[in-house]
Structure formats: structure tokens, C-alpha cells
Design an enzyme around this catalytic site. Structure first.
Site, PDB file in Angstrom:
ATOM      1  N   GLY A 173      10.365  88.358 114.111  1.00 50.92           N
ATOM      2  CA  GLY A 173      10.635  88.421 115.545  1.00 50.92           C
ATOM      3  C   GLY A 173      10.271  89.746 116.193  1.00 50.92           C
ATOM      4  N   TYR A 176      24.383  81.871 127.817  1.00 49.92           N
ATOM      5  CA  TYR A 176      23.898  83.160 127.307  1.00 49.92           C
ATOM      6  C   TYR A 176      24.584  84.339 127.994  1.00 49.92           C
ATOM      7  CZ  TYR A 176      20.996  86.348 124.759  1.00 49.92           C
ATOM      8  OH  TYR A 176      20.602  87.347 123.904  1.00 49.92           O
TER       9      TYR A 176
HETATM   10  P1  NAD Z   1      15.016  87.492 114.309  1.00 50.40           P
HETATM   11  O1  NAD Z   1      15.978  86.512 113.745  1.00 50.40           O
HETATM   12  O2  NAD Z   1      13.578  87.107 114.352  1.00 50.40           O
HETATM   13  O3  NAD Z   1      15.105  88.904 113.509  1.00 50.40           O
HETATM   14  C1  NAD Z   1      16.286  89.412 113.005  1.00 50.40           C
HETATM   15  C2  NAD Z   1      16.014  90.580 112.082  1.00 50.40           C
HETATM   16  O4  NAD Z   1      17.286  91.105 111.673  1.00 50.40           O
HETATM   17  C3  NAD Z   1      15.259  90.228 110.788  1.00 50.40           C
HETATM   18  O5  NAD Z   1      14.396  91.272 110.443  1.00 50.40           O
HETATM   19  C4  NAD Z   1      16.381  90.144 109.745  1.00 50.40           C
HETATM   20  O6  NAD Z   1      15.976  90.435 108.400  1.00 50.40           O
HETATM   21  C5  NAD Z   1      17.287  91.248 110.264  1.00 50.40           C
HETATM   22  N1  NAD Z   1      18.659  91.125 109.784  1.00 50.40           N
HETATM   23  C6  NAD Z   1      19.568  90.158 110.040  1.00 50.40           C
HETATM   24  N2  NAD Z   1      20.741  90.454 109.421  1.00 50.40           N
HETATM   25  C7  NAD Z   1      20.547  91.624 108.764  1.00 50.40           C
HETATM   26  C8  NAD Z   1      21.367  92.450 107.962  1.00 50.40           C
HETATM   27  N3  NAD Z   1      22.632  92.145 107.698  1.00 50.40           N
HETATM   28  N4  NAD Z   1      20.811  93.578 107.450  1.00 50.40           N
HETATM   29  C9  NAD Z   1      19.517  93.925 107.684  1.00 50.40           C
HETATM   30  N5  NAD Z   1      18.712  93.192 108.460  1.00 50.40           N
HETATM   31  C10 NAD Z   1      19.226  92.044 108.994  1.00 50.40           C
HETATM   32  O7  NAD Z   1      15.598  87.857 115.746  1.00 50.40           O
HETATM   33  P2  NAD Z   1      14.953  88.270 117.148  1.00 50.40           P
HETATM   34  O8  NAD Z   1      14.981  87.084 118.032  1.00 50.40           O
HETATM   35  O9  NAD Z   1      13.713  89.058 116.978  1.00 50.40           O
HETATM   36  O10 NAD Z   1      16.126  89.210 117.704  1.00 50.40           O
HETATM   37  C11 NAD Z   1      16.098  90.624 117.642  1.00 50.40           C
HETATM   38  C12 NAD Z   1      16.826  91.171 118.856  1.00 50.40           C
HETATM   39  O11 NAD Z   1      16.119  90.789 120.046  1.00 50.40           O
HETATM   40  C13 NAD Z   1      18.257  90.620 119.023  1.00 50.40           C
HETATM   41  O12 NAD Z   1      19.083  91.637 119.513  1.00 50.40           O
HETATM   42  C14 NAD Z   1      18.076  89.551 120.087  1.00 50.40           C
HETATM   43  O13 NAD Z   1      19.270  89.269 120.793  1.00 50.40           O
HETATM   44  C15 NAD Z   1      17.037  90.222 120.968  1.00 50.40           C
HETATM   45  N6  NAD Z   1      16.311  89.334 121.898  1.00 50.40           N
HETATM   46  C16 NAD Z   1      15.731  88.185 121.446  1.00 50.40           C
HETATM   47  C17 NAD Z   1      15.092  87.339 122.356  1.00 50.40           C
HETATM   48  C18 NAD Z   1      14.449  86.045 121.905  1.00 50.40           C
HETATM   49  O14 NAD Z   1      14.076  85.245 122.773  1.00 50.40           O
HETATM   50  N7  NAD Z   1      14.285  85.824 120.614  1.00 50.40           N
HETATM   51  C19 NAD Z   1      14.997  87.709 123.715  1.00 50.40           C
HETATM   52  C20 NAD Z   1      15.556  88.907 124.125  1.00 50.40           C
HETATM   53  C21 NAD Z   1      16.226  89.715 123.203  1.00 50.40           C
END
Ligand code: NAD
Length: 394
Positions: A51, A236
Site C-alpha cells: 500500500g 469513516y
Molecule cells: P496496507 O494494509 O496496504 O499496509 C499496512 C502496512 O502495515 C504493511 O506494510 C504491513 O506489513 C504493516 N503492518 C501492519 N501491522 C504491522 C505490525 N504490527 N508491525 C509492523 N508492520 C505492520 O495499508 P494502507 O492502506 O497502505 O494504509 C496505510 C495508512 O494509510 C493507514 O494509516 C491508512 O489509514 C492510510 N490511508 C489509506 C487509504 C486507502 O485508501 N487505503 C487512504 C488514506 C489513508
């Protein structure tokens, strides 16, 4: 071994390593096709394997030409069993970075623990020139967190606060649009979601790095949030996850105060809605993203994680010394998503979309493809009938 997607809801239990390699290469190619950004050379990304975090790491390595340390929690491949997608993503990123002469080191472990924070300090000392970092991107998304002090395990929930949510959602595998009803969270569920997805752990990371003298003068730290339009607010922004994101912003201010002595700054970046393992698990969001993708593509505004992260560094954070924020001090990467003309079209479609017309009205098939792509499937440049030798893929 022939590997086919096997899935349950928003979890795909199989992974296609060559597809994951192409996903990483494609993001690297994107950043390499753009201008280099005048930014800092030493970057730590927490949540770096999938992500937004993976894209931030790639944008840092190839856009800022930075050495990176990535922290994530992924299942390794073992005994002819595939690892998780993020584990392969990281392997391929590291191998490619090494080939390209870009330094990269990683920690696979629970970022919420004291041990992993300690390991990160040690790695910064031994691996980063001068033993410090200039940028820390905090991009964790997790359903659970074990508190390093009390040992208590907190679970996050995606629920409205105060009132029952009733609205449209879609099963993105079948395209069936239905009404769902989600009961409001109780106080305990709200508290646990804030404990998992709020800013508490980010602050612990920054505290640890500050105490260990691992931060350069002028260090910047960023964490990610989402606001979105009215139709997603109940689930959300005004729901449990929104409470956690409000806490992230509070903690950002506290981190900012802590860093002021070394000229450091902390920001929350409001990112665009994209398909990731985390976002596909949130009710309502897949339907909204399917409509959003169609409209943004038609308007030539479409972006995924890598375009967002390149833009974050090149336009918002390292743009000739000016950090571009909104009036509340947030970085806004949701500017294109929230454009008036984009949102008014989504709203019109939102009221009309149903099971019969979803294929014409939205990009639901692309949502589905993007979901499978997260696991290395649904790529037109991969032969999924070909045998994958797990010993050779690394
Ligand atoms: P994702 O699920 O793709 O990535 C999560 C990451 O966190 C991975 O690298 C995973 O290995 C790591 N992780 C999870 N638990 C862990 C732990 N205990 N120790 C170490 N690493 C751990 O998620 P994403 O959608 O990229 O989200 C990342 C951030 O972006 C979040 O804060 C999310 O709220 C924010 N965000 C996401 C979106 C969206 O549409 N996906 C939009 C805006 C903001």
C-alpha cells in the site's frame, strides 16, 4: 506449482510471487520516469511492505535517491509455502535497490513492540550515514495491536459512532449492491480502535527515535489519514476509524512540539482512497472507490499509491523548501478526489447505482482487479498458467 487466486471476502489466501515482482517493478519504473526530487538521503518507513508505505519507500528510494529502512510484519515463505504478498514485495524491492546501488535494509517484526523499535534504532546507527534519519513515514494499518507496556491486545472495529449506519455497499466479487446496517460502536470499541489506529504508537516511535538521538536536525515525520466525502462519513470520518484519525492529528501536534528543539516537523497527510488490503475491508468504501475510479479516469485524474507518494514528496514536502499544507496544517493529497466536479458526479451516481447497472456506472471490475493485483494476480503481463518454482522466484 501453478498458483491461482483463492479468496474469502477481502482476504486472498494465495500469492503469485512473479506478479508481486512486476507490481514493485512497475512502481519503480513510474518513479524513474519522473524527475529526481531534491530531498533528504535517509528515510525510515514503518509499514513499508504494501500500500502507501511500500509506495512511499519506492518514491523515497528512487525519487529522493534515499537509503531506506523499512519495517513491516509479513509472513515469510517457507517449506514450499508462499509468503505473504508484502514479504515478496519487500524481497523484490531490496533486490532491485541493491542492483541499482540504492541502500535498503528491513526489519520484519511487530512495529508496536519495544523490541522492534529498539532494533530500528540499532539499524539506524549501523546502517544510516551519521546514524540518523531525516524522514520517518508512519504507514501502519493493522486490525490489532499488543500494547508494549500492559501486554493487552486491542482490536479495531469499523463502525459508526452514535447512530446505526444504513446505506449502500457492494460485494466486489459478485457485484451485488445491497443495503447494510451497522450498529454503532460502544465506548470500549471506540477506545480500542483509537489504541490500534490512532497516533499512540507513532508517538512512541518518535519518542524512541528522539531519545536515541536518531533524528537529524530538521527531521520530518508523516502519517496518513483519510477524510472523504459525506456519503462515507458515517462509516469513516465520523466513525471509529475517524476517532482514531482525530487522535493521529492530536498526536501529530504533540510530536511537533517534541521535535521543535531540533527544528523538526510532524504532519498528517490526507491521502486519496485507493485499493489496499486495508481499504477493501471497510464497508461502503469499495462501492465508493469503484465510482471514484471511473470518474477520475474519465477526467484524467486517476492516481494510485505510487502517484500519490511521488506527488507527496515532489509537490507537498520537498518542493524547494516550501511545505504545502491546508489552513489546518495538513498535507492534502485528496485534492483531486475532492474536486467539486468529481464529487458531484459521484453523488449523482451513488443514488442510482444498483446491482443491474453497477458494471456500466462504475469501475467495479477494476476494483476487483486491483484487489487481486495486491496479491500478484490479475496482471496482463504474467502467464498464470505457467509453473512457479518457489525456490527460483527469489
Ligand atoms: P496496507 O494494509 O496496504 O499496509 C499496512 C502496512 O502495515 C504493511 O506494510 C504491513 O506489513 C504493516 N503492518 C501492519 N501491522 C504491522 C505490525 N504490527 N508491525 C509492523 N508492520 C505492520 O495499508 P494502507 O492502506 O497502505 O494504509 C496505510 C495508512 O494509510 C493507514 O494509516 C491508512 O489509514 C492510510 N490511508 C489509506 C487509504 C486507502 O485508501 N487505503 C487512504 C488514506 C489513508
Amino acid at each position: 506449482m501453478i498458483i491461482k487466486p483463492r479468496y474469502r471476502g477481502f482476504i486472498c489466501t494465495t500469492v503469485h510471487p512473479p506478479g508481486c515482482r512486476r507490481n514493485v517493478e512497475e512502481q519503480i519504473e513510474y518513479v524513474k520516469s519522473k524527475d529526481r526530487i531534491g530531498g533528504p538521503p535517509r528515510v525510515l518507513v514503518v509499514g513499508a511492505s504494501t500500500g502507501y508505505g511500500l509506495a512511499a519507500r519506492i518514491a523515497a528510494a528512487y525519487g529522493l535517491t534515499a537509503g531506506t529502512i523499512g519495517v513491516f510484519f509479513e509472513k515469510s515463505a517457507a517449506n514450499q509455502k508462499t509468503g505473504s504478498a508484502g514479504w515478496y514485495n519487500n524481497k523484490y524491492f531490496e533486490a532491485r535497490a541493491e542492483k541499482d546501488g540504492i541502500s535498503a535494509a528491513s526489519i520484519n517484526g511487530d512495529a508496536f513492540s519495544n523490541e522492534v523499535k529498539e532494533q530500528a534504532v540499532e539499524l539506524i546507527r549501523s546502517f544510516m550515514p551519521g546514524g540518523k534519519v531525516d524522514l520517518i513515514v508512519y504507514s501502519l494499518a493493522s486490525p490489532k495491536r499488543k500494547d508494549p507496556g500492559s501486554g493487552q491486545v486491542y482490536s479495531s472495529v469499523i463502525k459508526p459512532v452514535g447512530t446505526v449506519y444504513t446505506g449502500k455497499t457492494v460485494d466486489f466479487h459478485t457485484g451485488i449492491v445491497s443495503d447494510i446496517s451497522v450498529d454503532p460502536a460502544n465506548e470500549n470499541e471506540i477506545g480500542e480502535t483509537v489504541a490500534v489506529m490512532g497516533g499512540g504508537d507513532w508517538k512512541l516511535w518518535m519518542n524512541k527515535m528522539y531519545q536515541a538521538d536518531a533524528l537529524s536536525d530538521g527531521v520530518i515525520t508523516l502519517a496518513f489519514s483519510y477524510i472523504g466525502p459525506e456519503m462515507t462519513h458515517a462509516i469513516y470520518k465520523d466513525g471509529t476509524i475517524g476517532r482514531a484519525k482525530a487522535d493521529l492529528e492530536t498526536k501529530s501536534k504533540e510530536i511537533n512540539d517534541m521535535l521543535s528543539g531540533i527544528g523538526g516537523k510532524s504532519f498528517v497527510s490526507i491521502n486519496k482512497a485507493v485499493v489496499t488490503q486495508s481499504s477493501s475491508a471497510i464497508p461502503v468504501v469499495p462501492l465508493y472507490i469503484s465510482l471514484l475510479f471511473k470518474i477520475m479516469k474519465e477526467k484524467g485524474l486517476h492516481e494510485n499509491c505510487i502517484e500519490q507518494m511521488y506527488r507527496l514528496f515532489s509537490e507537498k514536502v520537498y518542493n524547494g523548501g516550501n511545505i504545502i499544507t491546508d489552513a489546518s496544517g495538513r498535507l492534502r493529497l485528496d485534492d483531486l478526489e475532492m474536486k467539486e466536479d468529481v464529487q458531484s458526479e459521484i453523488l449523482k451516481m451513488w443514488n442510482k447505482v444498483d446491482t443491474d447497472n453497477i458494471c456500466e456506472m462504475s469501475d467495479i471490475s477494476d476494483f476487483r482487479n486491483e484487489f487481486f493485483r495486491l496479491f500478484g494476480f490479475a496482471r496482463s503481463d504474467i502467464d498464470y498458467e505457467a509453473d512457479v518454482n518457489l525456490e527460483e522466484v527469489l
